[in-house]
Scaffold this motif. Structure first.
Motif, PDB file in Angstrom:
ATOM      1  N   GLU A  22       0.915  -1.194  -0.060  1.00 14.08           N
ATOM      2  CA  GLU A  22      -0.151   0.052   0.076  1.00 14.08           C
ATOM      3  C   GLU A  22       0.944   1.192  -0.093  1.00 14.08           C
ATOM      4  O   GLU A  22       1.834   1.354   0.600  1.00 14.08           O
ATOM      5  CB  GLU A  22      -1.015  -0.037   1.176  1.00 14.08           C
ATOM      6  CG  GLU A  22      -1.917  -0.988   1.231  1.00 14.08           C
ATOM      7  CD  GLU A  22      -3.006  -0.848   2.353  1.00 14.08           C
ATOM      8  OE1 GLU A  22      -2.933   0.068   2.975  1.00 14.08           O
ATOM      9  OE2 GLU A  22      -4.045  -1.774   2.298  1.00 14.08           O
ATOM     10  N   GLU A  56      -1.154  -5.074   3.101  1.00 15.07           N
ATOM     11  CA  GLU A  56      -2.708  -5.014   3.711  1.00 15.07           C
ATOM     12  C   GLU A  56      -3.150  -4.096   4.764  1.00 15.07           C
ATOM     13  O   GLU A  56      -4.119  -3.638   5.015  1.00 15.07           O
ATOM     14  CB  GLU A  56      -2.947  -6.451   4.211  1.00 15.07           C
ATOM     15  CG  GLU A  56      -2.818  -7.572   3.210  1.00 15.07           C
ATOM     16  CD  GLU A  56      -3.185  -8.807   4.172  1.00 15.07           C
ATOM     17  OE1 GLU A  56      -3.138  -9.018   5.412  1.00 15.07           O
ATOM     18  OE2 GLU A  56      -3.103 -10.028   3.416  1.00 15.07           O
ATOM     19  N   HIS A  57      -2.111  -2.987   5.024  1.00 17.31           N
ATOM     20  CA  HIS A  57      -2.223  -1.868   5.625  1.00 17.31           C
ATOM     21  C   HIS A  57      -1.100  -0.931   5.760  1.00 17.31           C
ATOM     22  O   HIS A  57      -0.012  -1.389   5.098  1.00 17.31           O
ATOM     23  CB  HIS A  57      -2.425  -2.402   7.296  1.00 17.31           C
ATOM     24  CG  HIS A  57      -1.313  -3.303   7.839  1.00 17.31           C
ATOM     25  ND1 HIS A  57      -0.218  -2.889   8.374  1.00 17.31           N
ATOM     26  CD2 HIS A  57      -1.517  -4.790   7.823  1.00 17.31           C
ATOM     27  CE1 HIS A  57       0.375  -3.741   8.822  1.00 17.31           C
ATOM     28  NE2 HIS A  57      -0.208  -5.000   8.619  1.00 17.31           N
ATOM     29  N   SER A  85      -3.326   3.471  -0.985  1.00 13.99           N
ATOM     30  CA  SER A  85      -4.005   2.689  -1.955  1.00 13.99           C
ATOM     31  C   SER A  85      -4.219   1.210  -1.283  1.00 13.99           C
ATOM     32  O   SER A  85      -3.930   0.858  -0.377  1.00 13.99           O
ATOM     33  CB  SER A  85      -2.902   2.234  -2.954  1.00 13.99           C
ATOM     34  OG  SER A  85      -1.877   1.662  -2.407  1.00 13.99           O
ATOM     35  N   HIS A  86      -5.237   0.658  -2.114  1.00 13.85           N
ATOM     36  CA  HIS A  86      -5.423  -0.976  -1.982  1.00 13.85           C
ATOM     37  C   HIS A  86      -5.178  -1.644  -3.401  1.00 13.85           C
ATOM     38  O   HIS A  86      -5.769  -1.693  -4.481  1.00 13.85           O
ATOM     39  CB  HIS A  86      -7.069  -0.948  -1.705  1.00 13.85           C
ATOM     40  CG  HIS A  86      -7.514  -0.800  -0.475  1.00 13.85           C
ATOM     41  ND1 HIS A  86      -8.913  -0.818  -0.250  1.00 13.85           N
ATOM     42  CD2 HIS A  86      -6.962  -0.376   0.701  1.00 13.85           C
ATOM     43  CE1 HIS A  86      -8.987  -0.561   1.188  1.00 13.85           C
ATOM     44  NE2 HIS A  86      -7.890  -0.079   1.752  1.00 13.85           N
ATOM     45  N   SER A  89      -7.805  -4.881  -3.768  1.00 18.89           N
ATOM     46  CA  SER A  89      -8.880  -4.902  -3.220  1.00 18.89           C
ATOM     47  C   SER A  89      -9.748  -3.445  -3.535  1.00 18.89           C
ATOM     48  O   SER A  89      -9.068  -2.277  -4.097  1.00 18.89           O
ATOM     49  CB  SER A  89      -8.947  -4.937  -1.491  1.00 18.89           C
ATOM     50  OG  SER A  89      -8.393  -3.759  -1.026  1.00 18.89           O
ATOM     51  N   SER A  91     -12.037   0.135  -3.677  1.00 18.08           N
ATOM     52  CA  SER A  91     -11.629   1.355  -3.052  1.00 18.08           C
ATOM     53  C   SER A  91     -12.869   1.855  -2.173  1.00 18.08           C
ATOM     54  O   SER A  91     -13.849   2.641  -2.241  1.00 18.08           O
ATOM     55  CB  SER A  91     -11.885   2.257  -4.315  1.00 18.08           C
ATOM     56  OG  SER A  91     -11.837   3.742  -3.907  1.00 18.08           O
ATOM     57  N   SER A  94     -11.748  -0.593   4.718  1.00 19.40           N
ATOM     58  CA  SER A  94     -11.834  -1.890   5.502  1.00 19.40           C
ATOM     59  C   SER A  94     -12.076  -1.522   6.916  1.00 19.40           C
ATOM     60  O   SER A  94     -12.170  -0.426   7.306  1.00 19.40           O
ATOM     61  CB  SER A  94     -10.309  -2.518   5.441  1.00 19.40           C
ATOM     62  OG  SER A  94      -9.460  -1.739   6.114  1.00 19.40           O
ATOM     63  N   ASP A  97      -9.521   0.511   8.557  1.00 15.21           N
ATOM     64  CA  ASP A  97      -9.473   1.689   7.945  1.00 15.21           C
ATOM     65  C   ASP A  97     -10.580   2.641   8.649  1.00 15.21           C
ATOM     66  O   ASP A  97     -10.322   3.629   9.181  1.00 15.21           O
ATOM     67  CB  ASP A  97     -10.028   1.985   6.551  1.00 15.21           C
ATOM     68  CG  ASP A  97      -8.710   1.367   5.539  1.00 15.21           C
ATOM     69  OD1 ASP A  97      -7.573   1.255   5.809  1.00 15.21           O
ATOM     70  OD2 ASP A  97      -9.142   1.064   4.395  1.00 15.21           O
ATOM     71  N   ILE A 110      -9.283   6.400  -0.927  1.00 14.50           N
ATOM     72  CA  ILE A 110      -8.859   4.956  -1.080  1.00 14.50           C
ATOM     73  C   ILE A 110      -8.622   4.831  -2.780  1.00 14.50           C
ATOM     74  O   ILE A 110      -9.632   4.924  -3.456  1.00 14.50           O
ATOM     75  CB  ILE A 110      -9.611   4.052  -0.600  1.00 14.50           C
ATOM     76  CG1 ILE A 110      -9.638   4.270   0.933  1.00 14.50           C
ATOM     77  CG2 ILE A 110      -9.058   2.510  -0.728  1.00 14.50           C
ATOM     78  CD1 ILE A 110     -10.443   3.391   1.668  1.00 14.50           C
ATOM     79  N   SER A 112      -7.934   2.299  -5.490  1.00 12.45           N
ATOM     80  CA  SER A 112      -7.921   0.848  -5.512  1.00 12.45           C
ATOM     81  C   SER A 112      -7.155   0.677  -7.005  1.00 12.45           C
ATOM     82  O   SER A 112      -7.142   1.080  -7.958  1.00 12.45           O
ATOM     83  CB  SER A 112      -9.345   0.265  -5.662  1.00 12.45           C
ATOM     84  OG  SER A 112      -9.037  -1.121  -6.314  1.00 12.45           O
TER      85      SER A 112
END
Length: 137
Positions: A22, A56-57, A85-86, A89, A91, A94, A97, A110, A112
């Motif tokens: 990310e 993932e984070h 960014s994802h 996954s 936009s 999560s 988030d 976000i 994506s």
């Protein structure tokens, strides 16, 4: 919040370069009398390091956060949004988030990169709940 196309391109390029991790940063802009209601107009992307180096984070590098605040103050800008960014996954925020969105005065954007088709949305998040969504790309 309005994000000019050139800034969206910068964000996409940053996210693609840092994928599969990310990427993250602040979106800065000039304050206006109704900026909180309208979200403002973004004038700059301020890229920051994701010190988690994770797909993932993310966590902002504290040195980058302090530098961004100092830079914004010097230029008469305001932090309008934080973005990340994802890579794989959609936009949308999560659970993490939502839990970490602790500033109700800014938006959370976000970007994506899912399936190679960039999508950018921003969200107003208050008390771990999405209050509204804006689509930018």
């Amino acid at each position: 919040m309005k994000i000019p196309p050139n800034i969206i391109i910068e964000m996409i390029e940053q996210a693609q370069q840092e994928a599969p991790n990310e990427s993250c940063g602040y979106l800065l802009g000039k304050p206006s009398p109704s900026w909180e209601a309208e979200g403002g107009i973004v004038t700059e992307n301020y890229p920051m390091e994701n010190i988690d180096h994770s797909s993932e984070h993310f966590s902002f590098a504290p040195k980058d956060q302090f530098a961004a605040l100092r830079y914004a103050r010097e230029k008469g800008l305001r932090i309008l949004a934080n973005w990340h960014s994802h890579p794989a996954s959609p936009s949308r925020p999560s659970e993490e988030d939502l839990r970490l969105a602790n500033d109700p005065t800014i938006r959370y954007a976000i970007l994506s990169l899912l399936n190679g088709e960039p999508r950018l949305n921003s969200f107003k998040i208050i008390n771990n709940e999405v209050e509204d969504k804006e689509t930018h790309l």
